[in-house]
Write an enzyme that holds these catalytic residues in place. Structure first.
Site, PDB file in Angstrom:
ATOM      1  N   GLY A  34       0.788  -1.208   0.000  1.00  0.00           N
ATOM      2  CA  GLY A  34       0.000   0.000   0.000  1.00  0.00           C
ATOM      3  C   GLY A  34       0.825   1.263   0.000  1.00  0.00           C
ATOM      4  O   GLY A  34       2.040   1.258   0.229  1.00  0.00           O
ATOM      5  N   TYR A  56       3.178  11.140  -6.895  1.00  0.00           N
ATOM      6  CA  TYR A  56       2.979   9.820  -7.489  1.00  0.00           C
ATOM      7  C   TYR A  56       3.585   9.784  -8.887  1.00  0.00           C
ATOM      8  O   TYR A  56       3.438  10.728  -9.675  1.00  0.00           O
ATOM      9  CB  TYR A  56       1.491   9.473  -7.549  1.00  0.00           C
ATOM     10  CG  TYR A  56       0.928   9.177  -6.171  1.00  0.00           C
ATOM     11  CD1 TYR A  56       0.696   7.875  -5.765  1.00  0.00           C
ATOM     12  CD2 TYR A  56       0.679  10.212  -5.265  1.00  0.00           C
ATOM     13  CE1 TYR A  56       0.211   7.593  -4.490  1.00  0.00           C
ATOM     14  CE2 TYR A  56       0.201   9.940  -3.993  1.00  0.00           C
ATOM     15  CZ  TYR A  56      -0.031   8.630  -3.615  1.00  0.00           C
ATOM     16  OH  TYR A  56      -0.494   8.357  -2.355  1.00  0.00           O
ATOM     17  N   ASN A 123      -9.464  12.347  -4.677  1.00  0.00           N
ATOM     18  CA  ASN A 123      -8.155  12.545  -4.064  1.00  0.00           C
ATOM     19  C   ASN A 123      -7.069  12.278  -5.094  1.00  0.00           C
ATOM     20  O   ASN A 123      -7.055  11.213  -5.727  1.00  0.00           O
ATOM     21  CB  ASN A 123      -8.009  11.579  -2.880  1.00  0.00           C
ATOM     22  CG  ASN A 123      -6.579  11.508  -2.393  1.00  0.00           C
ATOM     23  OD1 ASN A 123      -5.918  12.529  -2.218  1.00  0.00           O
ATOM     24  ND2 ASN A 123      -6.100  10.285  -2.164  1.00  0.00           N
ATOM     25  N   HIS A 317      22.335  20.814 -53.779  1.00  0.00           N
ATOM     26  CA  HIS A 317      21.591  19.561 -53.946  1.00  0.00           C
ATOM     27  C   HIS A 317      22.507  18.362 -54.063  1.00  0.00           C
ATOM     28  O   HIS A 317      23.618  18.428 -54.576  1.00  0.00           O
ATOM     29  CB  HIS A 317      20.679  19.596 -55.183  1.00  0.00           C
ATOM     30  CG  HIS A 317      21.156  20.471 -56.290  1.00  0.00           C
ATOM     31  ND1 HIS A 317      20.416  21.512 -56.784  1.00  0.00           N
ATOM     32  CD2 HIS A 317      22.329  20.495 -56.970  1.00  0.00           C
ATOM     33  CE1 HIS A 317      21.097  22.116 -57.738  1.00  0.00           C
ATOM     34  NE2 HIS A 317      22.262  21.516 -57.876  1.00  0.00           N
ATOM     35  N   ASN A 331      31.040  27.001 -53.580  1.00  0.00           N
ATOM     36  CA  ASN A 331      29.912  26.369 -54.255  1.00  0.00           C
ATOM     37  C   ASN A 331      30.220  24.890 -54.435  1.00  0.00           C
ATOM     38  O   ASN A 331      31.230  24.531 -55.042  1.00  0.00           O
ATOM     39  CB  ASN A 331      29.648  27.001 -55.615  1.00  0.00           C
ATOM     40  CG  ASN A 331      28.452  26.369 -56.310  1.00  0.00           C
ATOM     41  OD1 ASN A 331      27.316  26.765 -56.097  1.00  0.00           O
ATOM     42  ND2 ASN A 331      28.712  25.371 -57.145  1.00  0.00           N
TER      43      ASN A 331
END
Length: 415
Positions: A34, A56, A123, A317, A331
């Site tokens: 518990g 918790y 609660n 690219h 470049n």
């Protein structure tokens, strides 16, 4: 002032330890008897004069403001607990108040009458009280319930019995104290968390195309007038300058993007430092160690790793730049790669300012290319290129006439 965080673990304790990284003190609850029993295991290591705040592990959305309110209410020697009104309280413990509204006890669902189960105030389990009072109450609770467990909630009735004031403080929003018991609830809580996180960004001056389609998975700082398109993911430590624009499907992880950076769709930046006014993507991949100075362009299907590109340089690219440093105004043509790995070690490529690298070039590291040099398209470069030189590293073209007569060519198969 926080003295220590004690984390009580029992079932699957090893997994909890692996998941939680921080300055905590671990407490083993070998027999799960518990919530009251769990707190009892940690209490011996708590300072005698401490104010104890009980949280918790399955209630992740409670706010610091709510916790501070709880602590302040208990600081005078009283007991404070956080409650919430749920439209469907299901099997949660109910708050029993008297006619004047004072909290009398918490009744667990399995022990509640039908009238008590009709109560909607629940609660949360979050409470604060002094260490001496908590120790006293825990020594007095009994497992007189359907589960045969020691309920932490029983300390409320004991406090009332002793004439100690009990402050039942309602959370600003019920979601703050919602618990997680299955994956469906976990997903629902994640949506709430994301809604909060995106709302915080918008409060900082960030525009969001669709708040329901942005994911914040870390700590994000953003300047004014940033724009996040749909399906953007921000993960880890992320800093966005002013006027940063992130296109659809962009992922930014542990990166800093300077003012005016534009990131085109489906680009990934992880562990990168990007200066102002750079353009990234679409479909670019900036990996860890990438550092871009101002006004650099990294175009579609370009990948960088541990590379530095100087101001105004661009790879527009279909290129790979790994372990490379480029000066200003360079470049890099399509299809260019730096061959940085020889199968055993990684090697660097150093390129000066204003270098032109032609299409489909292969730069075999370690390699030095001086400022103002030119690399002819289709070249494989293996040795130093000095400043101002043109490097041509390809076979001479020969055209052989009559190689195949037209009547000898095979017919193309039908589609």
């Amino acid at each position: 002032k926080r003295q220590a965080i004690h984390v009580v673990v029992g079932h699957q304790a090893d997994q909890v330890r692996q998941a939680l990284d921080g300055d905590v003190r671990w407490v083993d609850q070998s027999a799960q008897m518990g919530t009251g029993h769990a707190v009892q295991q940690a209490l011996p290591a708590v300072a005698e004069d401490a104010l104890v705040l009980v949280l918790y592990g399955d209630v992740p959305l409670v706010t610091a403001a709510t916790l501070n309110t709880c602590i302040q209410a208990a600081s005078g020697g009283d007991l404070a607990l956080i409650t919430a009104d749920f439209s469907d309280p299901a099997e949660l413990g109910r708050i029993q108040r008297d006619g004047d509204g004072a909290v009398q006890e918490i009744v667990e669902y399995r022990d509640a009458s039908e009238a008590q189960r009709a109560i909607c105030e629940i609660n949360s389990g979050i409470m604060a009280l002094s260490r001496p009072r908590l120790s006293d109450y825990l020594s007095r609770i009994e497992p007189a319930n359907a589960q045969g467990e020691y309920y932490l909630t029983d300390v409320v009735a004991l406090a009332v019995e002793d004439g100690v004031a009990v402050h039942g403080l309602k959370a600003e929003a019920p979601e703050e104290v919602m618990g997680i018991n299955d994956r469906g609830q976990l997903a629902a809580m994640e949506r709430i968390f994301q809604r909060r996180a995106v709302a915080s960004l918008m409060a900082q001056g960030v525009s969001v195309a669709d708040p329901a389609r942005v994911e914040v998975r870390g700590a994000v700082e953003a300047g004014q007038d940033c724009f996040l398109d749909v399906n953007v993911v921000l993960e880890g430590e992320v800093t966005l300058g002013r006027n940063v624009r992130l296109g659809p499907g962009v992922v930014v992880r542990d990166s800093a993007l300077g003012d005016g950076v534009r990131v085109e769709p489906h680009t990934v930046s992880e562990g990168a430092q990007v200066a102002a006014n750079c353009v990234l993507g679409p479909f670019a991949h900036l990996r860890h160690g990438t550092c871009l100075e101002e006004a650099v362009k990294i175009g579609n299907f370009v990948e960088t790793k541990k590379s530095v590109l100087g101001r105004g340089s661009k790879a527009s690219h279909l290129a790979y730049l790994g372990d490379a440093s480029l000066g200003e105004g360079c470049n890099v043509g399509a299809g260019t790669i730096t061959c940085n790995y020889d199968g055993i070690d990684k090697h660097p490529t150093h390129i000066g300012d204003d270098v032109f690298v032609g299409t489909n070039s292969t730069l075999v590291a370690p390699l030095e290319i001086g400022s103002g040099a030119f690399i002819a398209a289709g070249s494989t470069v293996t040795t130093t290129v000095n400043s101002g030189e043109l490097a041509v590293g390809r076979g001479r073209q020969r055209n052989i006439k009559g190689w195949v007569r037209p009547d000898q060519r095979k017919n193309e198969p039908e589609a």
